[in-house]
Write an enzyme that holds these catalytic residues in place. Structure first.
Site, mmCIF file in Angstrom:
data_model
loop_
_atom_site.group_PDB
_atom_site.id
_atom_site.type_symbol
_atom_site.label_atom_id
_atom_site.label_comp_id
_atom_site.label_asym_id
_atom_site.label_seq_id
_atom_site.Cartn_x
_atom_site.Cartn_y
_atom_site.Cartn_z
ATOM 1 N N ASP A 127 -4.044 3.581 -2.882
ATOM 2 C CA ASP A 127 -4.502 3.607 -4.277
ATOM 3 C C ASP A 127 -3.639 2.717 -5.170
ATOM 4 O O ASP A 127 -4.145 2.048 -6.081
ATOM 5 C CB ASP A 127 -4.490 5.035 -4.820
ATOM 6 C CG ASP A 127 -5.672 5.862 -4.361
ATOM 7 O OD1 ASP A 127 -6.668 5.281 -3.889
ATOM 8 O OD2 ASP A 127 -5.608 7.110 -4.480
ATOM 9 N N HIS A 177 29.466 -34.390 -31.779
ATOM 10 C CA HIS A 177 28.155 -33.868 -32.179
ATOM 11 C C HIS A 177 28.286 -32.402 -32.554
ATOM 12 O O HIS A 177 28.369 -31.535 -31.694
ATOM 13 C CB HIS A 177 27.134 -34.047 -31.040
ATOM 14 C CG HIS A 177 25.709 -33.863 -31.491
ATOM 15 N ND1 HIS A 177 24.995 -32.725 -31.257
ATOM 16 C CD2 HIS A 177 24.883 -34.712 -32.169
ATOM 17 C CE1 HIS A 177 23.774 -32.851 -31.752
ATOM 18 N NE2 HIS A 177 23.683 -34.053 -32.322
ATOM 19 N N HIS A 229 -2.440 7.355 1.664
ATOM 20 C CA HIS A 229 -3.595 7.077 0.808
ATOM 21 C C HIS A 229 -3.155 6.809 -0.635
ATOM 22 O O HIS A 229 -3.747 5.968 -1.321
ATOM 23 C CB HIS A 229 -4.597 8.236 0.827
ATOM 24 C CG HIS A 229 -5.836 7.917 0.046
ATOM 25 N ND1 HIS A 229 -6.850 7.122 0.561
ATOM 26 C CD2 HIS A 229 -6.193 8.202 -1.228
ATOM 27 C CE1 HIS A 229 -7.780 6.957 -0.356
ATOM 28 N NE2 HIS A 229 -7.414 7.600 -1.461
ATOM 29 N N HIS A 258 -3.941 7.547 -10.570
ATOM 30 C CA HIS A 258 -4.656 6.407 -11.158
ATOM 31 C C HIS A 258 -4.222 6.123 -12.599
ATOM 32 O O HIS A 258 -4.182 4.964 -13.010
ATOM 33 C CB HIS A 258 -6.163 6.640 -11.088
ATOM 34 C CG HIS A 258 -6.683 6.722 -9.688
ATOM 35 N ND1 HIS A 258 -6.554 5.670 -8.804
ATOM 36 C CD2 HIS A 258 -7.303 7.716 -9.008
ATOM 37 C CE1 HIS A 258 -7.082 6.019 -7.644
ATOM 38 N NE2 HIS A 258 -7.533 7.252 -7.743
ATOM 39 N N HIS A 291 -10.507 1.548 -3.645
ATOM 40 C CA HIS A 291 -10.455 1.413 -2.179
ATOM 41 C C HIS A 291 -10.934 0.026 -1.741
ATOM 42 O O HIS A 291 -10.368 -0.567 -0.820
ATOM 43 C CB HIS A 291 -11.319 2.486 -1.511
ATOM 44 C CG HIS A 291 -10.872 3.877 -1.808
ATOM 45 N ND1 HIS A 291 -11.602 4.991 -1.440
ATOM 46 C CD2 HIS A 291 -9.763 4.355 -2.439
ATOM 47 C CE1 HIS A 291 -10.965 6.083 -1.832
ATOM 48 N NE2 HIS A 291 -9.851 5.717 -2.446
#
Length: 464
Positions: free
Chosen positions: A265, A366, A261, A288, A79
């Site tokens: 998070d 080349h 919320h 989480h 938070h």
């Protein structure tokens, strides 16, 4: 928002109870110099050990994100970190005399208000970004949680939550820009279901909880036994259920507060990547664990980008100089003009582009059976881009030329072949003095460094 790094203007002091420890904690947020990031400091421990807000220090994600470094722990950091990111802060010391920031009302609101009151100070160094260039995602097969990030110009987040309960149902929340964080996301409080709350109380894991700092969705019968537990835990004479299915003494700030919320998070957990993100994050049933696993993936991607030092450029953008503008600055002409566009230009750096075509005259002789751009011409192209950096900053470039003086640390790492877009990034190593230019150059094809060199050149007036 500015692309310079920022810190707070003045110290901030906040006090409160830790959600899981139940202990009174004093938090002091202090300004920090550029490239510090967010650093927790445990002032209650000997030596005041520091724990950087780094996803590689995440140890547990049960009911919050926990960091641990050399035995020193920081609980429920998300938070506070969300508030710092949401208020456009890059660097701060977070001193605490406990292992956990105060839970306050269970949101980021009071952290945001304190930061706003203290003020934000712009710093000298530029902010770095993890620029998302391709879709990346992480899926937790055990829960079905999934986070995806796709390319975008700003940091955007969408969260979708569905816990399979009638009381909460399905909710979505979105943030189009961090400027929305203060009013739309920061006041969203943490939440829990009644059955989870009971388990946490029985396990003595939520000592600092209060009906005022957590929304409790009642997903089971509120028995007399449970009611007594809640009354005792929260110090209330009575506990009841509101018509919308949450415990009383709390009014929702938003109808979809749970989804908001969860978005908060996500911001806090992705702050642990250690760098700002340019991309749109889409999180389905975030938590989480999945947040921090995804943060680890983004952290690895950022370190890879930084190691390769690939410049961030937009090939579709209007160039600083097209081929006609380049010919006004450089004396070279086809077939020895080896720069097609200048994409970026400042007083200290330049980014240029060379489209490598099969029609290049040097491919005739080349390695004609396996055409490869000669390394010496890659260095010449790099030097021409460096010449633009010098000549664009003089008032009469047509009267000057740049000549090689020295080349050092030249490395050819991959072949450059027809069809490649060769991007050169040149930076001054030191200011130009007495006409001597000291530069570091890199050449890229895609995300790979193909050539690098340290160049020194002299700017001289052209003889008429």
């Amino acid at each position: 928002m500015s692309d310079k790094q920022k810190t707070i203007r003045e110290e901030i002091k906040l006090s409160g109870i830790g959600l899981h420890t139940g202990r009174e904690v004093n938090l002091t947020i202090k300004p920090a110099k550029e490239n510090t990031g967010f650093v927790f400091v445990r002032t209650d421990l000997e030596g005041h050990p520091q724990v950087e807000a780094d996803v590689n220090y995440v140890t547990t994600t049960e009911r919050g994100t926990t960091l641990e470094k050399l035995g020193v722990k920081i609980h429920t950091c998300e938070h506070l970190l969300a508030a710092l990111v949401g208020m456009d802060i890059d660097n701060a010391f977070l001193e605490m005399n406990s292992a956990e920031p105060p839970i306050l009302d269970g949101s980021s609101k009071y952290f945001v208000e304190a930061i706003e009151k203290a003020g934000v100070k712009e710093q000298d160094l530029a902010r770095e970004y993890l620029v998302v260039k391709e879709v990346m995602n992480y899926i937790d097969p055990s829960t079905g949680s999934e986070i995806t990030v796709i390319p975008a110009d700003d940091y955007e987040i969408t969260t979708m939550v569905d816990f399979g309960t009638k009381v909460l149902g399905t909710q979505n929340a979105s943030m189009k820009n961090l400027s929305e964080f203060k009013d739309e996301i920061a006041p969203a409080r943490t939440f829990s279901f009644l059955h989870e709350l009971e388990q946490l109380l029985d396990a003595n894991l939520i000592k600092g909880g209060d009906i005022s700092n957590a929304i409790v969705y009642v997903d089971k019968e509120l028995t007399p036994e449970t009611t007594e537990k809640l009354k005792l835990a929260f110090g209330k004479d009575e506990v009841s259920i509101r018509p919308n299915g949450i415990l009383d003494n709390l009014t929702l700030n938003f109808p979809n507060e749970a989804a908001r919320h969860k978005l908060l998070d996500v911001i806090g957990d992705l702050a642990l990547v250690g760098v700002r993100i340019k991309g749109r994050v889409i999180a389905n049933k975030p938590g989480h664990f999945v947040n921090t696993q995804f943060a680890k993936k983004l952290n690895r991607q950022y370190k890879l980008q930084k190691r390769k030092n690939v410049p961030d450029f937009d090939l579709k953008a209007e160039p600083v100089f097209d081929i006609n503008g380049i010919m006004k600055l450089l004396p070279h002409r086809p077939p020895f003009l080896l720069v097609d566009k200048i994409l970026q230009l400042s007083e200290t750096h330049v980014v240029g582009l060379k489209n490598v075509s099969m029609n290049e005259p040097f491919f005739v002789g080349h390695f004609p059976k396996e055409p490869v751009m000669p390394g010496v011409l890659q260095i010449e192209a790099m030097a021409q881009v460096g010449g633009i950096l010098v000549l664009a900053n003089v008032p009469d470039p047509e009267n000057y030329s740049t000549y090689f003086v020295k080349m050092d640390n030249v490395k050819f790492k991959k072949k450059v072949v027809p069809g490649d877009q060769l991007i050169f990034k040149i930076e001054l190593i030191e200011p130009i003095r007495r006409g001597i230019v000291h530069m570091q150059g890199y050449g890229y094809v895609g995300d790979s460094v193909v050539v690098e060199a340290e160049l020194m050149a002299q700017v001289a007036k052209t003889k008429n």
